[in-house]
Motif scaffolding. Structure first.
Motif, PDB file in Angstrom:
ATOM      1  N   PRO A   1       0.339  -8.970  67.604  1.00 41.14           N
ATOM      2  CA  PRO A   1      -1.011  -9.156  67.776  1.00 41.14           C
ATOM      3  C   PRO A   1      -2.130  -9.541  67.277  1.00 41.14           C
ATOM      4  CG  PRO A   1      -0.175  -7.257  66.593  1.00 41.14           C
ATOM      5  CD  PRO A   1       0.974  -8.286  67.156  1.00 41.14           C
ATOM      6  N   VAL A   2      -3.016 -10.671  67.282  1.00 45.00           N
ATOM      7  CA  VAL A   2      -3.724 -11.609  66.770  1.00 45.00           C
ATOM      8  C   VAL A   2      -5.760 -11.129  66.297  1.00 45.00           C
ATOM      9  CG1 VAL A   2      -1.869 -13.634  67.017  1.00 45.00           C
ATOM     10  CG2 VAL A   2      -3.755 -12.618  68.530  1.00 45.00           C
ATOM     11  N   ASP A   3      -5.968 -10.872  65.298  1.00 48.82           N
ATOM     12  CA  ASP A   3      -7.843 -10.922  65.339  1.00 48.82           C
ATOM     13  C   ASP A   3      -7.887 -12.189  64.381  1.00 48.82           C
ATOM     14  OD1 ASP A   3      -6.331 -10.687  62.345  1.00 48.82           O
ATOM     15  OD2 ASP A   3      -6.838  -8.327  62.409  1.00 48.82           O
ATOM     16  N   GLY A   4      -7.298 -12.419  64.141  1.00 45.56           N
ATOM     17  CA  GLY A   4      -8.476 -14.322  63.347  1.00 45.56           C
ATOM     18  C   GLY A   4      -7.938 -13.613  61.929  1.00 45.56           C
ATOM     19  N   SER A   5      -7.737 -12.863  60.916  1.00 38.63           N
ATOM     20  CA  SER A   5      -7.521 -12.487  59.822  1.00 38.63           C
ATOM     21  C   SER A   5      -6.237 -13.612  59.495  1.00 38.63           C
ATOM     22  CB  SER A   5      -7.332 -11.051  59.115  1.00 38.63           C
ATOM     23  OG  SER A   5      -5.906 -10.964  59.890  1.00 38.63           O
ATOM     24  N   GLU A   6      -6.680 -13.945  57.858  1.00 40.36           N
ATOM     25  CA  GLU A   6      -5.710 -14.392  57.282  1.00 40.36           C
ATOM     26  C   GLU A   6      -4.147 -13.882  57.428  1.00 40.36           C
ATOM     27  OE1 GLU A   6      -4.957 -15.331  52.896  1.00 40.36           O
ATOM     28  OE2 GLU A   6      -6.785 -14.596  53.341  1.00 40.36           O
ATOM     29  N   HIS A   7      -4.272 -12.718  57.170  1.00 42.98           N
ATOM     30  CA  HIS A   7      -2.772 -11.965  57.144  1.00 42.98           C
ATOM     31  C   HIS A   7      -1.813 -11.816  58.763  1.00 42.98           C
ATOM     32  CE1 HIS A   7      -3.680  -9.350  53.676  1.00 42.98           C
ATOM     33  NE2 HIS A   7      -3.049 -10.338  53.338  1.00 42.98           N
ATOM     34  N   ALA A   8      -3.177 -12.329  59.122  1.00 40.95           N
ATOM     35  CA  ALA A   8      -2.390 -12.558  61.494  1.00 40.95           C
ATOM     36  C   ALA A   8      -2.062 -13.329  61.223  1.00 40.95           C
ATOM     37  CB  ALA A   8      -3.531 -12.214  62.315  1.00 40.95           C
TER      38      ALA A   8
ATOM     39  N   LEU B   1     -14.073 -15.110  59.815  1.00 38.95           N
ATOM     40  CA  LEU B   1     -12.916 -15.281  60.243  1.00 38.95           C
ATOM     41  C   LEU B   1     -12.253 -16.723  60.506  1.00 38.95           C
ATOM     42  CD1 LEU B   1     -13.234 -12.710  63.159  1.00 38.95           C
ATOM     43  CD2 LEU B   1     -11.401 -12.439  61.633  1.00 38.95           C
ATOM     44  N   SER B   2     -11.187 -17.045  60.349  1.00 46.05           N
ATOM     45  CA  SER B   2     -11.140 -18.567  60.529  1.00 46.05           C
ATOM     46  C   SER B   2     -11.316 -18.932  61.204  1.00 46.05           C
ATOM     47  CB  SER B   2      -9.527 -18.789  60.221  1.00 46.05           C
ATOM     48  OG  SER B   2      -9.242 -18.237  60.694  1.00 46.05           O
ATOM     49  N   VAL B   3     -11.692 -18.661  62.429  1.00 43.74           N
ATOM     50  CA  VAL B   3     -12.038 -19.191  63.439  1.00 43.74           C
ATOM     51  C   VAL B   3     -14.176 -19.631  64.077  1.00 43.74           C
ATOM     52  CG1 VAL B   3     -10.433 -18.409  65.700  1.00 43.74           C
ATOM     53  CG2 VAL B   3     -12.240 -17.099  65.235  1.00 43.74           C
ATOM     54  N   ALA B   4     -14.104 -18.954  62.891  1.00 41.67           N
ATOM     55  CA  ALA B   4     -15.973 -19.411  62.480  1.00 41.67           C
ATOM     56  C   ALA B   4     -15.933 -20.437  62.509  1.00 41.67           C
ATOM     57  CB  ALA B   4     -16.442 -18.328  61.192  1.00 41.67           C
ATOM     58  N   LYS B   5     -15.310 -21.162  62.045  1.00 40.47           N
ATOM     59  CA  LYS B   5     -15.243 -22.869  61.937  1.00 40.47           C
ATOM     60  C   LYS B   5     -15.448 -23.488  63.083  1.00 40.47           C
ATOM     61  CE  LYS B   5     -11.483 -23.803  60.319  1.00 40.47           C
ATOM     62  NZ  LYS B   5     -10.868 -22.549  59.366  1.00 40.47           N
TER      63      LYS B   5
ATOM     64  N   ILE C   1       7.297  -5.629  66.842  1.00 41.92           N
ATOM     65  CA  ILE C   1       6.031  -6.292  66.910  1.00 41.92           C
ATOM     66  C   ILE C   1       5.574  -6.697  65.762  1.00 41.92           C
ATOM     67  CG2 ILE C   1       3.699  -5.009  66.402  1.00 41.92           C
ATOM     68  CD1 ILE C   1       4.651  -2.182  68.052  1.00 41.92           C
ATOM     69  N   VAL C   2       4.986  -8.018  65.483  1.00 46.17           N
ATOM     70  CA  VAL C   2       5.080  -8.985  64.488  1.00 46.17           C
ATOM     71  C   VAL C   2       3.565  -8.614  64.657  1.00 46.17           C
ATOM     72  CG1 VAL C   2       5.336 -11.237  62.796  1.00 46.17           C
ATOM     73  CG2 VAL C   2       6.977 -10.003  64.283  1.00 46.17           C
ATOM     74  N   MET C   3       3.299  -8.776  62.645  1.00 50.31           N
ATOM     75  CA  MET C   3       1.972  -8.030  62.820  1.00 50.31           C
ATOM     76  C   MET C   3       1.298  -8.695  61.396  1.00 50.31           C
ATOM     77  SD  MET C   3       0.356  -4.326  63.625  1.00 50.31           S
ATOM     78  CE  MET C   3      -1.224  -4.546  62.959  1.00 50.31           C
ATOM     79  N   GLY C   4      -0.111  -8.886  60.972  1.00 52.48           N
ATOM     80  CA  GLY C   4      -0.826  -9.135  59.594  1.00 52.48           C
ATOM     81  C   GLY C   4      -0.949  -7.504  59.443  1.00 52.48           C
ATOM     82  N   CYS C   5      -0.741  -7.404  57.396  1.00 52.89           N
ATOM     83  CA  CYS C   5      -0.686  -5.767  57.460  1.00 52.89           C
ATOM     84  C   CYS C   5      -2.065  -5.274  57.276  1.00 52.89           C
ATOM     85  CB  CYS C   5      -0.102  -5.847  55.871  1.00 52.89           C
ATOM     86  SG  CYS C   5      -0.716  -6.581  54.793  1.00 52.89           S
ATOM     87  N   ARG C   6      -3.037  -6.148  56.912  1.00 53.03           N
ATOM     88  CA  ARG C   6      -4.916  -6.038  57.246  1.00 53.03           C
ATOM     89  C   ARG C   6      -5.430  -6.783  58.276  1.00 53.03           C
ATOM     90  NH1 ARG C   6      -6.668  -3.228  54.143  1.00 53.03           N
ATOM     91  NH2 ARG C   6      -5.060  -2.169  52.093  1.00 53.03           N
ATOM     92  N   GLY C   7      -6.353  -6.260  58.824  1.00 57.93           N
ATOM     93  CA  GLY C   7      -7.262  -6.851  59.896  1.00 57.93           C
ATOM     94  C   GLY C   7      -8.021  -7.835  59.182  1.00 57.93           C
ATOM     95  N   VAL C   8      -9.470  -7.324  60.424  1.00 56.23           N
ATOM     96  CA  VAL C   8     -10.590  -7.609  59.698  1.00 56.23           C
ATOM     97  C   VAL C   8     -11.603  -7.295  59.305  1.00 56.23           C
ATOM     98  CG1 VAL C   8     -13.141  -8.519  60.809  1.00 56.23           C
ATOM     99  CG2 VAL C   8     -10.599  -8.793  62.382  1.00 56.23           C
ATOM    100  N   SER C   9     -11.432  -5.925  58.613  1.00 57.31           N
ATOM    101  CA  SER C   9     -11.606  -5.061  57.516  1.00 57.31           C
ATOM    102  C   SER C   9     -10.974  -5.327  56.367  1.00 57.31           C
ATOM    103  CB  SER C   9     -12.730  -3.827  57.597  1.00 57.31           C
ATOM    104  OG  SER C   9     -11.247  -3.139  58.803  1.00 57.31           O
ATOM    105  N   ASP C  10     -11.009  -5.929  55.646  1.00 63.73           N
ATOM    106  CA  ASP C  10      -9.989  -6.325  54.549  1.00 63.73           C
ATOM    107  C   ASP C  10     -10.258  -5.324  53.498  1.00 63.73           C
ATOM    108  OD1 ASP C  10      -7.490  -7.126  52.847  1.00 63.73           O
ATOM    109  OD2 ASP C  10      -8.747  -8.743  52.473  1.00 63.73           O
TER     110      ASP C  10
END
Length: 157
Positions: free
Chosen positions: A2-9, A45-49, A123-132
């Protein structure tokens, strides 16, 4: 994955690629719409730029009214950008990648259901998502996934 654009993802993409290369695997990318998310979080999010000035303005307007979440069409566009960038990173690493259709619903349940459908062994995922939030070492989604998953799970911080 799962990817959400967060730093951890984003960090998790590299780890997933390492595993896929070592074990001759492939990566299935999943994005779940951030329904009800605060527009201000989405601007971080990193994609915001890569957002157009018009989209950035829409998000800033929604962020100025804290009771107004980002509209679904905006969330879908952001999801497409997140998947596009994640796919490019995986391809650059020479790993086979499948981009799954954008989903909506409870993130943890959707991740678990998708894992079963695609037959993923990990399943590989970031430990935190968009709401950090800082309430625990893992976010509520990763906690729910890890507690219910029947496969190997890896959390990346």
């Amino acid at each position: 994955m799962p990817v959400d654009g967060s730093e951890h993802a984003n960090k998790a993409i590299s780890i997933a690629c390492d595993l896929a290369q070592k074990y001759n695997g492939r990566i299935a990318l999943l994005h779940i719409l951030a329904d009800g998310k605060n527009a201000a979080d989405l601007l971080e999010l990193s994609v915001a730029k890569s957002f157009s000035p018009k989209l950035t303005q829409q998000l800033k307007l929604a962020a100025s009214n804290s009771s107004q979440p980002a509209p679904e069409n905006v969330l879908r566009f952001i999801g497409e950008k997140i998947l596009e960038q994640a796919k490019a990173k995986v391809i650059r690493r020479g790993v086979e990648v499948e981009v799954l259709p954008i989903c909506s619903g409870d993130p943890a349940e959707t991740i678990l259901m998708t894992q079963g459908k695609v037959g993923a062994s990990t399943i590989v995922m970031g430990c935190r998502g968009v709401s950090d939030t800082k309430q625990s070492s893992h976010g509520s989604v990763s906690n729910a996934v890890f507690s219910k998953a029947t496969c190997t799970c890896l959390s990346v911080k």
